[in-house]
Design a protein around this motif. Structure first.
Motif, PDB file in Angstrom:
ATOM      1  N   GLN A 132      20.410 -57.539  -2.235  1.00 19.80           N
ATOM      2  CA  GLN A 132      20.216 -58.760  -1.450  1.00 19.80           C
ATOM      3  C   GLN A 132      18.749 -58.956  -1.098  1.00 19.80           C
ATOM      4  OE1 GLN A 132      22.608 -61.160  -0.727  1.00 19.80           O
ATOM      5  NE2 GLN A 132      20.743 -62.271  -0.206  1.00 19.80           N
ATOM      6  N   LEU A 133      18.079 -57.879  -0.755  1.00 15.34           N
ATOM      7  CA  LEU A 133      16.655 -57.944  -0.452  1.00 15.34           C
ATOM      8  C   LEU A 133      15.867 -58.445  -1.662  1.00 15.34           C
ATOM      9  CD1 LEU A 133      14.300 -57.283   1.505  1.00 15.34           C
ATOM     10  CD2 LEU A 133      14.284 -55.003   0.501  1.00 15.34           C
ATOM     11  N   ALA A 134      16.210 -57.950  -2.835  1.00 16.68           N
ATOM     12  CA  ALA A 134      15.524 -58.379  -4.059  1.00 16.68           C
ATOM     13  C   ALA A 134      15.726 -59.872  -4.296  1.00 16.68           C
ATOM     14  CB  ALA A 134      16.030 -57.574  -5.252  1.00 16.68           C
ATOM     15  N   ARG A 135      16.950 -60.347  -4.076  1.00 12.88           N
ATOM     16  CA  ARG A 135      17.211 -61.790  -4.247  1.00 12.88           C
ATOM     17  C   ARG A 135      16.410 -62.599  -3.225  1.00 12.88           C
ATOM     18  NH1 ARG A 135      22.482 -59.888  -5.646  1.00 12.88           N
ATOM     19  NH2 ARG A 135      23.184 -59.964  -3.477  1.00 12.88           N
ATOM     20  N   ASP A 136      16.371 -62.120  -1.983  1.00  9.82           N
ATOM     21  CA  ASP A 136      15.654 -62.843  -0.921  1.00  9.82           C
ATOM     22  C   ASP A 136      14.164 -62.960  -1.230  1.00  9.82           C
ATOM     23  OD1 ASP A 136      18.000 -63.166   0.473  1.00  9.82           O
ATOM     24  OD2 ASP A 136      17.561 -61.615   1.971  1.00  9.82           O
ATOM     25  N   VAL A 137      13.531 -61.838  -1.564  1.00  6.33           N
ATOM     26  CA  VAL A 137      12.082 -61.901  -1.803  1.00  6.33           C
ATOM     27  C   VAL A 137      11.761 -62.731  -3.037  1.00  6.33           C
ATOM     28  CG1 VAL A 137      11.527 -59.767  -0.561  1.00  6.33           C
ATOM     29  CG2 VAL A 137      11.971 -59.660  -3.000  1.00  6.33           C
ATOM     30  N   GLU A 138      12.666 -62.719  -4.013  1.00  3.70           N
ATOM     31  CA  GLU A 138      12.460 -63.560  -5.193  1.00  3.70           C
ATOM     32  C   GLU A 138      12.523 -65.041  -4.793  1.00  3.70           C
ATOM     33  OE1 GLU A 138      14.059 -63.824  -9.762  1.00  3.70           O
ATOM     34  OE2 GLU A 138      15.456 -63.149  -8.235  1.00  3.70           O
TER      35      GLU A 138
ATOM     36  N   VAL B 211       6.603 -61.707  -6.865  1.00  4.05           N
ATOM     37  CA  VAL B 211       6.751 -61.364  -5.456  1.00  4.05           C
ATOM     38  C   VAL B 211       5.484 -60.653  -4.994  1.00  4.05           C
ATOM     39  CG1 VAL B 211       8.065 -59.889  -3.882  1.00  4.05           C
ATOM     40  CG2 VAL B 211       9.258 -61.162  -5.670  1.00  4.05           C
ATOM     41  N   ASN B 212       5.062 -60.945  -3.767  1.00  4.44           N
ATOM     42  CA  ASN B 212       3.922 -60.214  -3.212  1.00  4.44           C
ATOM     43  C   ASN B 212       4.322 -59.578  -1.881  1.00  4.44           C
ATOM     44  OD1 ASN B 212       3.690 -62.169  -1.182  1.00  4.44           O
ATOM     45  ND2 ASN B 212       2.042 -63.252  -2.211  1.00  4.44           N
ATOM     46  N   MET B 213       3.401 -58.889  -1.262  1.00  7.00           N
ATOM     47  CA  MET B 213       3.687 -58.148  -0.035  1.00  7.00           C
ATOM     48  C   MET B 213       4.140 -59.074   1.087  1.00  7.00           C
ATOM     49  SD  MET B 213       3.813 -55.108   0.973  1.00  7.00           S
ATOM     50  CE  MET B 213       3.802 -54.082   2.396  1.00  7.00           C
ATOM     51  N   GLU B 214       3.592 -60.255   1.151  1.00  2.00           N
ATOM     52  CA  GLU B 214       3.965 -61.194   2.220  1.00  2.00           C
ATOM     53  C   GLU B 214       5.448 -61.566   2.124  1.00  2.00           C
ATOM     54  OE1 GLU B 214       3.244 -62.770   5.758  1.00  2.00           O
ATOM     55  OE2 GLU B 214       1.784 -61.633   4.597  1.00  2.00           O
ATOM     56  N   ASP B 215       5.988 -61.665   0.925  1.00  2.00           N
ATOM     57  CA  ASP B 215       7.412 -61.953   0.755  1.00  2.00           C
ATOM     58  C   ASP B 215       8.263 -60.829   1.338  1.00  2.00           C
ATOM     59  OD1 ASP B 215       6.862 -64.336  -0.707  1.00  2.00           O
ATOM     60  OD2 ASP B 215       6.580 -63.138  -2.519  1.00  2.00           O
ATOM     61  N   VAL B 216       7.833 -59.601   1.119  1.00  2.00           N
ATOM     62  CA  VAL B 216       8.554 -58.444   1.653  1.00  2.00           C
ATOM     63  C   VAL B 216       8.491 -58.453   3.180  1.00  2.00           C
ATOM     64  CG1 VAL B 216       8.655 -55.922   1.718  1.00  2.00           C
ATOM     65  CG2 VAL B 216       8.146 -57.101  -0.434  1.00  2.00           C
TER      66      VAL B 216
END
Length: 156
Positions: free
Chosen positions: A84-90, A101-106
């Motif tokens: 879910q985290l991977a989908r969100d940051v994408e 994806v960059n650090m700000e997305d995380v």
């Protein structure tokens, strides 16, 4: 002149040729999908094994015992959370108009946990401090070139 050049199907029924082509295409796509599924399953298994190892290590540090079904459940939950985290940051990256994806997305993905946001921000700053300084190229300004006889102030 071959049979294909004149539109003939070399004695084959036109619908049979199209059916055969569709079957070959479907098999190729399924082969690629199967390969991708196999890779995903290997990744999932490795992730779960790592999660089980971490859980068992932490339980041992705390001097506790944990049932095997609970360990499996924690590993499964960790994997689902990570998916879910991977989908969100994408999605965050896509929303920002980026393909990666960059650090700000995380950091944004952790917005519900202020403590985690703080830790991620400090980690990002540490990473930036360790990065070699890269000079950014400046765009040339689009100002009109002045002729040598023109100064900053021109006579009207």
């Amino acid at each position: 002149m071959t049979c294909r050049d004149n539109g003939d199907y070399c004695g084959w029924d036109k619908s049979a040729v199209k059916g055969l082509a569709a079957t070959v295409w479907t098999a190729a796509v399924k082969g690629l999908a199967t390969e991708a599924e196999e890779k995903a399953e290997i990744l999932r298994d490795r992730f779960r094994l790592s999660a089980v190892s971490i859980v068992e290590s932490e339980v041992k540090k705390q001097g506790m015992e944990i049932a095997e079904p609970v360990v499996a459940c924690v590993a499964d939950l960790a994997f689902k959370f990570t998916e879910q985290l991977a989908r969100d940051v994408e999605l965050f990256a896509q929303h920002a108009g980026r393909k990666s994806v960059n650090m700000e997305d995380v950091i944004i993905s952790a917005h519900r946990n202020e403590h985690l946001v703080g830790l991620l921000r400090s980690f990002a700053q540490e990473l930036k401090g360790k990065e070699p300084a890269i000079e950014k190229k400046r765009k040339r300004s689009s100002k009109k070139k002045q002729s040598p006889d023109e100064g900053e102030f021109s006579a009207l």
